[in-house]
Design an enzyme around this catalytic site. Sequence first.
Site, PDB file in Angstrom:
ATOM      1  N   ALA A  82       4.295   3.945  -1.805  1.00  0.00           N
ATOM      2  CA  ALA A  82       4.157   4.556  -0.469  1.00  0.00           C
ATOM      3  C   ALA A  82       3.780   3.460   0.535  1.00  0.00           C
ATOM      4  O   ALA A  82       3.146   2.465   0.172  1.00  0.00           O
ATOM      5  CB  ALA A  82       3.086   5.636  -0.495  1.00  0.00           C
TER       6      ALA A  82
ATOM      7  N   CYS B  32       2.994  12.548   0.698  1.00  0.00           N
ATOM      8  CA  CYS B  32       3.511  12.238   2.044  1.00  0.00           C
ATOM      9  C   CYS B  32       3.872  13.511   2.806  1.00  0.00           C
ATOM     10  O   CYS B  32       4.762  13.489   3.672  1.00  0.00           O
ATOM     11  CB  CYS B  32       4.725  11.303   1.967  1.00  0.00           C
TER      12      CYS B  32
ATOM     13  N   HIS C 222      -4.698   7.833  -3.705  1.00  0.00           N
ATOM     14  CA  HIS C 222      -4.988   6.533  -4.322  1.00  0.00           C
ATOM     15  C   HIS C 222      -5.888   6.753  -5.539  1.00  0.00           C
ATOM     16  O   HIS C 222      -6.721   7.670  -5.538  1.00  0.00           O
ATOM     17  CB  HIS C 222      -5.720   5.616  -3.340  1.00  0.00           C
TER      18      HIS C 222
END
Lengths: 234, 233
Positions: A143, A174, A83
Amino acid sequence: MTHCWMCNLGLMPYKEAQELQHRLITLRYKNIIDDILLLLEHPPTITLGRFANPKNILVSQDELKRRGITVYPSDRAGETTFHCPGQLVVYPIMDISHRVGRLREFIHCLEEVALKTLIHFGISAGRLPEHPGIWKHGKQIAAIGLLVSRGVTMHGLSLNVNPNLNDFKVINLCGLPGKEATSITTLIDHNVDIGDVITCTQDTFSEVFDVDLETISTEQVMGDSYAAESASMV
Amino acid sequence: MSGNLKNRLGKVKKLSRRQFLKNASLFMGGAAVSSIALTTACSSSNGTTTSDTQTTTPPNSTTNTSTPTPTITTTTTLPPAVGFVYVTPTEPPPKMEIPGCTTSTATDRKYIIEHMWIKMVAEDVVAVGITEKMSELMDLIYTMDLPNVGTILQKGGLFGYATAGKMNVEFVSPVSGEVLQKNNEIYIDLGMMINADPYVKGWLVTIKLTNPEEWDELLTPQEYTDLNSKVTG
């Protein structure tokens, strides 16, 4: 159409946002508040989902520190996620026990929010059967990872608007080696105001989830959730 | 940048605390109110010693909340807790359908609203699992984190996690007590054991109750069924 609060939290550290969500899901479970949609950005943060392999962080601790990136464990599903500012984070705190359908359909709806928002900006993205999230040209643009506790959701969707994509290279996205991130700005080749994406996301969220959004201030959400938590301890 | 975001949202409506916290007064005393409601609702259930008596609806009956349904009483002699080992039953339990759903409620056990079942299997020992309703909601489960043997659980505290798709589902403990057994056989095939057979092969743990009176606070099969038929309807 049911009522749902909407709060733009601005830039908020991941730890603080996760703690806020835990307070809110308790209030929602107890039916003290209605559903609430949180929109925010995080400072540069790597989050490790419950099954994340720390080996998916590709740089040293010193390098992370030098770049101002923190690492934080998350109780959401999924692997390693990045993030940063320029990435719109969408956290729906929703009681889904009254919604007919499987939990997978809730994720499907959240993906629809991202897909419809992207279409508004001229981007036709899609799902990949083998990988979670939303993808365009083999690169991940959104995501998804959630936690459901007592029928109430937290965590959610992160959509890359105009982040520095180089920073995403500090992890295997991921947990998928070699996969890259992309963004709205990159795909349409000009900068997009994240405020425009927020406005569009609100509209698509309201349409997809059939909710009537009403804006509430950060100060009130933070203050009242603390107050209610304190009251419960008396 | 974030300041810019806030500006784009325009005027933020200021509300009173009561408006955002819609049940603030209830919340202050909410725990007590909930406890009373549950105790009242379950007041016909007997406490369990060596013999557990439950009043249930006949198996396979279709329940309508507006129509009184005949009840049957079953009495089961429970084994003592000392040395008790729970063995997966070979027979399916009696069930009632949840109106408007494709799922059913086993009538030989109790429930919490968070879609977990609790079955008394020995003196002050319960087996615990998730319901058909929860199994259907989650779809195919591919991970399940359970408390280990010896773990002390608190009613309402964290019990475990299951993962389906990109969603973690957190389960709360329906009772307080110590985990005696953990059903490791579910890990052979979570789909076949939990999704396909949540009431029998899909049992998760057994728990020695530290507060046996909590049994009386659990939902009866009829109450759990009514709650879910209302939700669905």
